[in-house]
Design an enzyme around this catalytic site. Structure first.
Site, PDB file in Angstrom:
ATOM      1  N   ARG A  46       0.769  -1.207   0.019  1.00  0.00           N
ATOM      2  CA  ARG A  46      -0.036   0.014   0.002  1.00  0.00           C
ATOM      3  C   ARG A  46       0.861   1.200   0.048  1.00  0.00           C
ATOM      4  O   ARG A  46       0.788   2.347  -0.511  1.00  0.00           O
ATOM      5  CB  ARG A  46      -1.061   0.039   1.230  1.00  0.00           C
ATOM      6  CG  ARG A  46      -1.638   1.232   1.410  1.00  0.00           C
ATOM      7  CD  ARG A  46      -3.142   1.062   2.060  1.00  0.00           C
ATOM      8  NE  ARG A  46      -3.340   0.045   3.164  1.00  0.00           N
ATOM      9  CZ  ARG A  46      -2.771   0.091   4.174  1.00  0.00           C
ATOM     10  NH1 ARG A  46      -2.124   1.355   4.616  1.00  0.00           N
ATOM     11  NH2 ARG A  46      -2.839  -0.773   5.195  1.00  0.00           N
ATOM     12  N   TYR A  98     -14.858  17.547 -17.195  1.00  0.00           N
ATOM     13  CA  TYR A  98     -15.398  15.989 -16.993  1.00  0.00           C
ATOM     14  C   TYR A  98     -16.274  15.885 -15.745  1.00  0.00           C
ATOM     15  O   TYR A  98     -16.125  16.453 -14.598  1.00  0.00           O
ATOM     16  CB  TYR A  98     -13.908  15.206 -16.708  1.00  0.00           C
ATOM     17  CG  TYR A  98     -14.571  13.701 -16.335  1.00  0.00           C
ATOM     18  CD1 TYR A  98     -15.240  12.906 -17.361  1.00  0.00           C
ATOM     19  CD2 TYR A  98     -14.056  13.129 -15.212  1.00  0.00           C
ATOM     20  CE1 TYR A  98     -15.679  11.652 -17.018  1.00  0.00           C
ATOM     21  CE2 TYR A  98     -14.719  11.774 -14.911  1.00  0.00           C
ATOM     22  CZ  TYR A  98     -15.315  11.269 -15.994  1.00  0.00           C
ATOM     23  OH  TYR A  98     -15.779   9.956 -15.390  1.00  0.00           O
ATOM     24  N   ASP A 169      -5.501  19.371 -15.666  1.00  0.00           N
ATOM     25  CA  ASP A 169      -5.789  17.961 -15.906  1.00  0.00           C
ATOM     26  C   ASP A 169      -5.277  18.051 -17.415  1.00  0.00           C
ATOM     27  O   ASP A 169      -5.972  18.699 -18.255  1.00  0.00           O
ATOM     28  CB  ASP A 169      -7.355  17.891 -15.670  1.00  0.00           C
ATOM     29  CG  ASP A 169      -7.515  16.305 -16.184  1.00  0.00           C
ATOM     30  OD1 ASP A 169      -7.095  15.867 -16.952  1.00  0.00           O
ATOM     31  OD2 ASP A 169      -8.632  16.026 -15.857  1.00  0.00           O
ATOM     32  N   LYS A 194      -6.712   6.737 -19.985  1.00  0.00           N
ATOM     33  CA  LYS A 194      -7.056   7.437 -21.323  1.00  0.00           C
ATOM     34  C   LYS A 194      -5.578   6.915 -22.169  1.00  0.00           C
ATOM     35  O   LYS A 194      -5.141   5.908 -22.334  1.00  0.00           O
ATOM     36  CB  LYS A 194      -7.180   8.744 -21.342  1.00  0.00           C
ATOM     37  CG  LYS A 194      -8.424   9.035 -20.166  1.00  0.00           C
ATOM     38  CD  LYS A 194      -9.761   8.257 -20.477  1.00  0.00           C
ATOM     39  CE  LYS A 194     -10.807   8.650 -19.673  1.00  0.00           C
ATOM     40  NZ  LYS A 194     -11.572   7.811 -18.732  1.00  0.00           N
TER      41      LYS A 194
END
Ligand SMILES: Cc1ncc(COP(=O)(O)O)c(C=O)c1O
Length: 376
Positions: A46, A98, A169, A194
């Site tokens: 983690r 978005y 972004d 993406k």
């Protein structure tokens, strides 16, 4: 090294004793210690794992930043950034954004006592007026999703001054075409699902920054919450990144030609693509980016035509995402932006006639043929 070479060679396994060319998938949740108080550099997955770590370095070097962090999704990255803010802080975001980021800002952040304001971040006088003493950050998406509005990153930096954090972004253009840190951003953020991954086979998200202290705070968040990218997914993104530069070139070529073709179609009323000289952000894009990307939105003459196109496309897939090798067509109204209020959608132009295309790497002639029969 130049970007193309970093894509291919930028991920190195520092534990490599075999000569393996690919970074291995270290599928281990925990790591044994050589002795008491001693560590190999890895303790528990983690916190960090040896497949994620080279990927984080690779994405940081592509974005020309000091520190990179890989998350389980783009939204996990946005959420981690929001963890740097405190109740009462004011955030300004690009109005055309978005839909998932809008959902996160509206629901989760307002519940956490953050105030969010949306505006055209390329309107510098408006932006200057909206800055308040408690404004902590400006969140910019450029080009924006889905209306392809372009924001001048350098101008925003100038308007907001050095004390307000600027987040960009960069999902649509990737570091191959635009590097926001070099233009004055404090943080660059990605949905790695993406173009970075590029094959529609894994979710991922990234933040890159030169602020070491903020990077440490972000690492603290991922280590506490467990939103760091898993080894197998990290492997897939490393593999995808090896061809990022080639894919961007081909996707962008297909996009420019498709955008030009769309403008001549009788049922197409408007085409939103910054690569077209008539797009209002065309010159600005040229001044801050090395390309226009491969995302196009277009408006058709009726909702019925929009539905017909979605039903009739053959190999072009009606699916919600972007940035992969497959050409995808999306209906923002029902998919990516269904959580944005109707009033806001109308104001932005996200109507029942708007379609969004993510151009893949297929043959251009086949793409145009498929679109032509779907529009017929
Ligand atoms: C511009 C942009 N940012 C962030 C996200 C969120 O990324 P993810 O789907 O990987 O959580 C998306 C997803 O579509 C996006 O298009």
């Amino acid at each position: 090294m130049k970007i193309a070479s970093i894509c291919v060679h930028g991920a190195k396994d520092k534990n490599n004793t075999t000569g393996a060319v690919a970074v291995p998938i270290y599928q281990s949740a925990t790591f044994s210690h050589p002795g008491v108080g001693d560590t190999t550099g890895y303790d528990y997955a983690r916190v960090q794992n040896p497949t994620r770590e080279p990927l984080e370095r690779l994405v940081a070097s592509l974005e020309k930043g000091a520190q990179g962090l890989a998350f389980t999704s783009g939204m996990a990255a946005v959420d981690a950034f929001m963890g740097l803010l405190a109740p009462g802080d004011h955030l300004i975001a690009t109005s055309d954004l978005y839909g998932g980021s809008v959902r996160l800002f509206n629901v989760l952040c307002q519940r956490a006592g953050l105030v969010v304001d949306y505006l055209d971040t390329n309107n510098q006088s408006l932006l200057a007026k909206r800055i308040r003493p408690n404004t902590r950050a400006v969140f910019v998406e450029t080009p924006s999703n889905p209306m392809m509005m372009v924001t001048d990153i350098r101008a925003v930096r100038k308007t907001i001054g050095p004390d307000v954090l600027l987040v960009v972004d960069n999902t649509f253009l990737t570091p191959v075409l635009q590097r926001p840190l070099e233009l004055g951003a404090d943080f660059v953020l990605h949905s790695g699902t993406k173009y970075l991954g590029g094959h529609n086979d894994t979710l991922s998200g990234f933040i890159v920054t030169n602020h070491l202290e903020y990077a440490e705070r972000l690492r603290y968040i991922t280590k506490t919450v467990g939103t760091g990218l898993a080894p197998f997914d990290s492997f897939l993104v490393i593999r995808g990144l090896k061809t990022l530069h080639l894919r961007m070139e081909r996707c962008q070529y297909n996009a420019l030609e498709t955008a030009k073709w769309l403008t001549s179609q009788p049922k197409v009323k408007k085409v939103y693509y910054p690569g077209l000289p008539e797009h209002p952000g065309h010159a600005l894009s040229q001044s801050q980016a090395e390309g226009f990307g491969a995302m196009i939105s277009f408006e058709v003459d009726s909702a019925q035509t929009a539905e017909n196109v979605l039903e009739k496309v053959n190999f072009i897939l009606y699916a919600e995402s972007l940035g992969g090798v497959e050409t995808l067509i999306t209906y923002p109204l029902l998919q990516t932006h269904s959580d944005v209020s109707e009033e806001k959608r109308e104001a932005l132009g996200i109507t029942d006639r708007l379609l969004r295309l993510s151009l893949g790497v297929e043959d251009l002639e086949d793409i145009l043929k498929d679109l032509a029969q779907a529009l017929a």
